[in-house]
Enzyme design. Structure first.
Site, PDB file in Angstrom:
ATOM      1  N   THR A  13       1.921  58.978   3.661  1.00 27.56           N
ATOM      2  CA  THR A  13       1.570  58.120   2.532  1.00 27.56           C
ATOM      3  C   THR A  13       1.012  58.881   1.343  1.00 27.56           C
ATOM      4  OG1 THR A  13       1.052  56.372   4.083  1.00 27.56           O
ATOM      5  CG2 THR A  13       0.092  56.149   1.903  1.00 27.56           C
ATOM      6  N   ASP A  57       7.684  61.126   8.081  1.00 24.82           N
ATOM      7  CA  ASP A  57       6.611  60.201   8.442  1.00 24.82           C
ATOM      8  C   ASP A  57       5.968  60.846   9.672  1.00 24.82           C
ATOM      9  OD1 ASP A  57       5.893  56.950   8.226  1.00 24.82           O
ATOM     10  OD2 ASP A  57       5.459  57.910  10.155  1.00 24.82           O
ATOM     11  N   SER A  58       4.656  60.827   9.767  1.00 25.29           N
ATOM     12  CA  SER A  58       4.033  61.599  10.845  1.00 25.29           C
ATOM     13  C   SER A  58       4.348  61.045  12.221  1.00 25.29           C
ATOM     14  CB  SER A  58       2.532  61.732  10.619  1.00 25.29           C
ATOM     15  OG  SER A  58       1.849  60.579  11.010  1.00 25.29           O
ATOM     16  N   THR A  89      -1.353  60.027   8.286  1.00 29.32           N
ATOM     17  CA  THR A  89      -2.572  59.850   9.080  1.00 29.32           C
ATOM     18  C   THR A  89      -2.276  59.492  10.541  1.00 29.32           C
ATOM     19  OG1 THR A  89      -2.670  57.537   8.396  1.00 29.32           O
ATOM     20  CG2 THR A  89      -3.993  59.107   7.137  1.00 29.32           C
ATOM     21  N   ASP A  90      -1.109  58.875  10.788  1.00 28.57           N
ATOM     22  CA  ASP A  90      -0.873  58.299  12.125  1.00 28.57           C
ATOM     23  C   ASP A  90      -1.010  59.330  13.257  1.00 28.57           C
ATOM     24  OD1 ASP A  90      -0.509  55.883  10.925  1.00 28.57           O
ATOM     25  OD2 ASP A  90       1.682  55.895  11.040  1.00 28.57           O
ATOM     26  N   THR A 275     -10.635  60.263  30.084  1.00 27.95           N
ATOM     27  CA  THR A 275     -11.118  58.874  30.097  1.00 27.95           C
ATOM     28  C   THR A 275     -10.596  58.055  28.905  1.00 27.95           C
ATOM     29  OG1 THR A 275     -13.045  57.435  29.971  1.00 27.95           O
ATOM     30  CG2 THR A 275     -13.304  59.606  29.012  1.00 27.95           C
ATOM     31  N   GLN A 276     -10.411  56.767  29.159  1.00 25.06           N
ATOM     32  CA  GLN A 276     -10.012  55.848  28.084  1.00 25.06           C
ATOM     33  C   GLN A 276     -11.190  55.547  27.151  1.00 25.06           C
ATOM     34  OE1 GLN A 276      -8.121  52.307  29.743  1.00 25.06           O
ATOM     35  NE2 GLN A 276      -6.922  53.573  31.121  1.00 25.06           N
ATOM     36  N   CYS A 277     -12.423  55.866  27.604  1.00 27.86           N
ATOM     37  CA  CYS A 277     -13.593  55.632  26.749  1.00 27.86           C
ATOM     38  C   CYS A 277     -13.592  56.672  25.642  1.00 27.86           C
ATOM     39  CB  CYS A 277     -14.888  55.789  27.532  1.00 27.86           C
ATOM     40  SG  CYS A 277     -15.164  54.430  28.634  1.00 27.86           S
TER      41      CYS A 277
HETATM   42  N1  ASP Z   1       3.101  56.257   8.533  1.00 18.73           N
HETATM   43  C1  ASP Z   1       2.349  57.167   7.704  1.00 18.73           C
HETATM   44  C2  ASP Z   1       2.332  58.516   8.398  1.00 18.73           C
HETATM   45  O1  ASP Z   1       1.545  58.731   9.272  1.00 18.73           O
HETATM   46  C3  ASP Z   1       0.989  56.627   7.478  1.00 18.73           C
HETATM   47  C4  ASP Z   1       0.082  57.526   6.670  1.00 18.73           C
HETATM   48  O2  ASP Z   1       0.451  58.499   6.072  1.00 18.73           O
HETATM   49  O3  ASP Z   1      -1.090  57.217   6.636  1.00 18.73           O
HETATM   50  O4  ASP Z   1       3.137  59.345   8.068  1.00 18.73           O
END
Ligand code: ASP
Length: 342
Positions: A13, A57-58, A89-90, A275-277
């Site tokens: 993004t 896209d990540s 970010t993903d 752990t899932q925690c």
């Molecule tokens: N789908 C985007 C990515 O991870 C979302 C982002 O950039 O925040 O590439």
């Protein structure tokens, strides 16, 4: 002499802007970044931009992308004092962890950042994220970089890359690090938590380029069926499984389930208990009877590692061609500050 920082855009993004006519998002013109981000002129560093091809896209990252990115940084390492990686970010936390393992003895900052809103829209969080990341990457104390490690910078906070994870899809404050303190906080001043930041290595940077992706994640839930578990363990070429357990590392105690784990271990599949925690401690095999049995079966404790870091640590160790015993041993030892051992 001005510090030299290389910004590498990989996709996501942050590197988008809205086309005024069509209203759709399209790639941001990094060649013309100084026009769109004039504040860059105020940074006391020389900043260059590289755009990786193809942009992704990540969600499309994988071990090949991680090796390509690590190699790019390695090849430019002597020409720059620090690196900022613009990334979606993903899966940013997975990439940050992978870079930690692939770049051994890293002595310069590699800061990943991104944004929730594209750089080319008015209220973007990308502007602050990118400017602050560059400033931190260029920052020094006594002639040495302030953070010689792979980090994630997001919304005023700097995290160790292999400790952070994305926990919010909407807030500007999208990342957190439950089991390790922030490395720095940005307000009027940049406050570094120096006691938590890795020291300068004395050895030269080593690039690792082999990762083995024959791993899988088994997330436990109450009532998980034997069929689901055995299907996963029968995956061809499977070498290791990250088993996401409950609480302090607990799993169902019924004989059928334990037998499936035993069969997998006997076949040479490494099982790592994570752990899932998200926070508040770590896997403690043997604390409860339900996890004592796991220890007896030869299951490895992931301690307080995140699943994100466990994925790339396993791929890295398996790629190194180590014996299973050595992979198990190193999974329980911190290599880049990714786990805390009391
Ligand atoms: N789908 C985007 C990515 O991870 C979302 C982002 O950039 O925040 O590439």
């Amino acid at each position: 002499m001005k510090r030299k920082i290389l910004v590498i855009y990989t996709g996501g993004t942050i590197g988008m802007m809205k086309n005024r006519e069509t209203g759709s998002l399209e790639p941001f013109p990094f060649d013309d970044i100084y026009t769109h981000l004039p504040m860059l002129h105020l940074i006391d560093a020389k900043v260059d931009f590289d755009v990786m091809q193809p942009l992704i896209d990540s969600s499309d990252t994988n071990h090949e992308f991680w090796v390509k990115l690590a190699t790019h940084i390695y090849n430019k390492y002597d020409n720059y004092d620090g690196f900022v990686v613009l990334h979606g970010t993903d899966t940013m936390a997975y990439t940050a962890s992978a870079l930690c393992f692939l770049l051994e003895n890293l002595g310069k900052p590699v800061i990943l950042t991104g944004s929730q809103l594209p750089l080319g829209v008015m209220r973007t969080d990308g502007r602050e994220n990118i400017l602050n990341s560059i400033e931190i990457a260029a920052d020094t104390k006594d002639g040495q970089p302030c953070v010689p490690e792979v980090c994630i910078y997001f919304e005023n906070s700097l995290y160790r890359g292999n400790r952070a994870y994305k926990d919010n899809a909407e807030h500007f404050n999208a990342f957190t690090s439950s089991n390790y303190p922030k490395l720095a906080e940005v307000g009027v001043f940049i406050k570094y938590n120096r006691q938590y930041i890795r020291r300068q290595p004395t050895e030269k940077l080593i690039l690792h380029t082999k990762m083995d992706d024959n791993i899988a994640i088994l997330k436990l839930y109450p009532g998980i069926t034997d069929k689901a578990v055995s299907t996963l363990f029968s995956t061809p070429k499977l070498r290791a499984v990250i088993m996401e357990t409950f609480g302090a590392g607990n799993a169902p105690s019924n004989a059928k389930f334990l037998n499936l784990l035993k069969e997998a271990v006997n076949k040479g599949i490494i099982i790592v208990n994570v752990t899932q925690c998200k926070g508040g401690g770590a896997v403690e095999l043997g604390k409860y009877a339900t996890s004592l049995e796991l220890r007896n079966l030869g299951i490895v404790s992931g301690h307080d590692i995140t699943t994100e870091a466990a994925v790339s640590k396993l791929m890295y160790l398996l790629g190194e061609g180590l014996t299973n015993e050595d992979v198990k041993k190193w999974m329980e030892i911190p290599l880049r500050g990714e786990i805390t051992i009391d």
